[in-house]
Scaffold this motif. Structure first.
Motif, short mmCIF file in Angstrom:
data_model
loop_
_atom_site.label_atom_id
_atom_site.label_comp_id
_atom_site.label_asym_id
_atom_site.label_seq_id
_atom_site.Cartn_x
_atom_site.Cartn_y
_atom_site.Cartn_z
N LEU A 199 37.87 44.57 41.97
CA LEU A 199 37.36 43.75 40.90
C LEU A 199 35.99 43.51 40.87
O LEU A 199 35.40 43.34 39.84
CB LEU A 199 38.09 42.26 41.20
CG LEU A 199 39.50 42.44 40.71
CD1 LEU A 199 40.09 40.98 41.01
CD2 LEU A 199 39.76 42.85 39.46
N VAL A 206 42.85 41.35 32.82
CA VAL A 206 43.30 42.08 34.01
C VAL A 206 44.69 41.59 34.69
O VAL A 206 44.69 40.52 34.60
CB VAL A 206 41.98 41.89 35.11
CG1 VAL A 206 42.46 42.74 36.41
CG2 VAL A 206 40.61 42.28 34.51
N LEU A 208 34.12 46.19 38.52
CA LEU A 208 34.29 45.90 37.16
C LEU A 208 33.34 45.62 36.15
O LEU A 208 32.48 44.65 36.85
CB LEU A 208 35.48 44.93 36.84
CG LEU A 208 36.96 45.41 37.05
CD1 LEU A 208 37.96 44.24 36.59
CD2 LEU A 208 37.20 46.69 36.32
N LEU A 221 43.30 50.68 37.99
CA LEU A 221 42.37 50.69 38.95
C LEU A 221 42.79 51.07 40.33
O LEU A 221 41.89 51.39 41.21
CB LEU A 221 41.95 49.22 38.85
CG LEU A 221 41.23 48.75 37.48
CD1 LEU A 221 40.76 47.50 37.74
CD2 LEU A 221 40.21 49.57 37.00
N LYS A 241 43.47 46.41 31.99
CA LYS A 241 43.07 46.99 33.47
C LYS A 241 44.18 46.70 34.41
O LYS A 241 44.48 45.31 34.42
CB LYS A 241 41.75 46.29 33.70
CG LYS A 241 40.71 46.67 32.85
CD LYS A 241 39.14 46.24 33.22
CE LYS A 241 38.04 46.97 32.44
NZ LYS A 241 37.99 46.37 30.93
#
Ligand SMILES: Cc1cc2nc3c(=O)[nH]c(=O)nc-3n(C[C@H](O)[C@H](O)[C@H](O)COP(=O)(O)O)c2cc1C
Length: 166
Positions: free
Chosen positions: A163, A45, A166, A106, A72
């Protein structure tokens, strides 16, 4: 899950937001100033911070974003314009378009950040084809109060929410 925060900041606003975001992320989260980044860090991430220049991430971060693949990604940025303006919307769209080709994007967060007084002076002198209108002066004065505590809270909430999914 390894998370990296990488930011690019000219006058410190974006750096401040980056370190506030760090507070709400896991202890093993790494934080890098893009100008000191020697190689692409390991990780799944990437939380990328930029300052806005002409409705895009600043050039150094833009170029870094172009190299990112298979990650991500969440972005945050600071800008002189209002975060609910067309300019901000366009910035998020441009950033999204750039990253979505090669990554799972995201979300994007923007808040105002104080504008370099040199730039305000330049506007006042009507240099660079930009006149200092009362509207622009008000925007510069409003931006001078940011990023503030509320922006930090909003940035942290924004990242935490994404987050958590996820
Ligand atoms: C050279 C320059 C160009 C800028 N261009 C824009 C712009 O196009 N749109 C905008 O909303 N803000 C613009 N700004 C304001 C910055 O994006 C804003 O002040 C930001 O918070 C600076 O972040 P930093 O302190 O992390 O460098 C500009 C600032 C500078 C110095």
């Amino acid at each position: 899950m390894i998370i990296n925060i990488i930011f690019s900041s000219l006058t410190g606003n974006t750096k401040q937001v980056a370190y506030e975001i760090l507070k709400s992320l896991p202890e093993n989260t790494a934080i890098y100033d893009l100008k000191e980044l020697a190689q692409m860090p390991e990780g799944d991430v990437f939380v990328l911070g930029y300052w806005v220049d002409r409705a895009k991430p600043n050039q150094e971060m833009y170029q870094f974003m172009e190299t990112l693949k298979g990650k991500k990604v969440l972005t945050f940025g600071t800008l002189g314009a209002y975060p609910d303006s067309e300019h901000a919307k366009e910035t998020k769209e441009n950033t999204h378009r750039l990253l979505e080709k090669n990554n799972q994007v995201l979300g994007h967060f923007l808040c105002q950040g104080k504008i370099d007084p040199k730039l305000t002076e330049m506007f006042k002198k009507n240099a660079g084809g930009h006149a200092m209108t009362p509207e622009r002066l008000k925007r510069h004065e409003d931006a001078a109060k940011h990023p503030n505590e509320e922006d930090f809270i909003n940035a942290r909430k924004f990242i935490e929410t994404l987050l958590n999914h996820l």
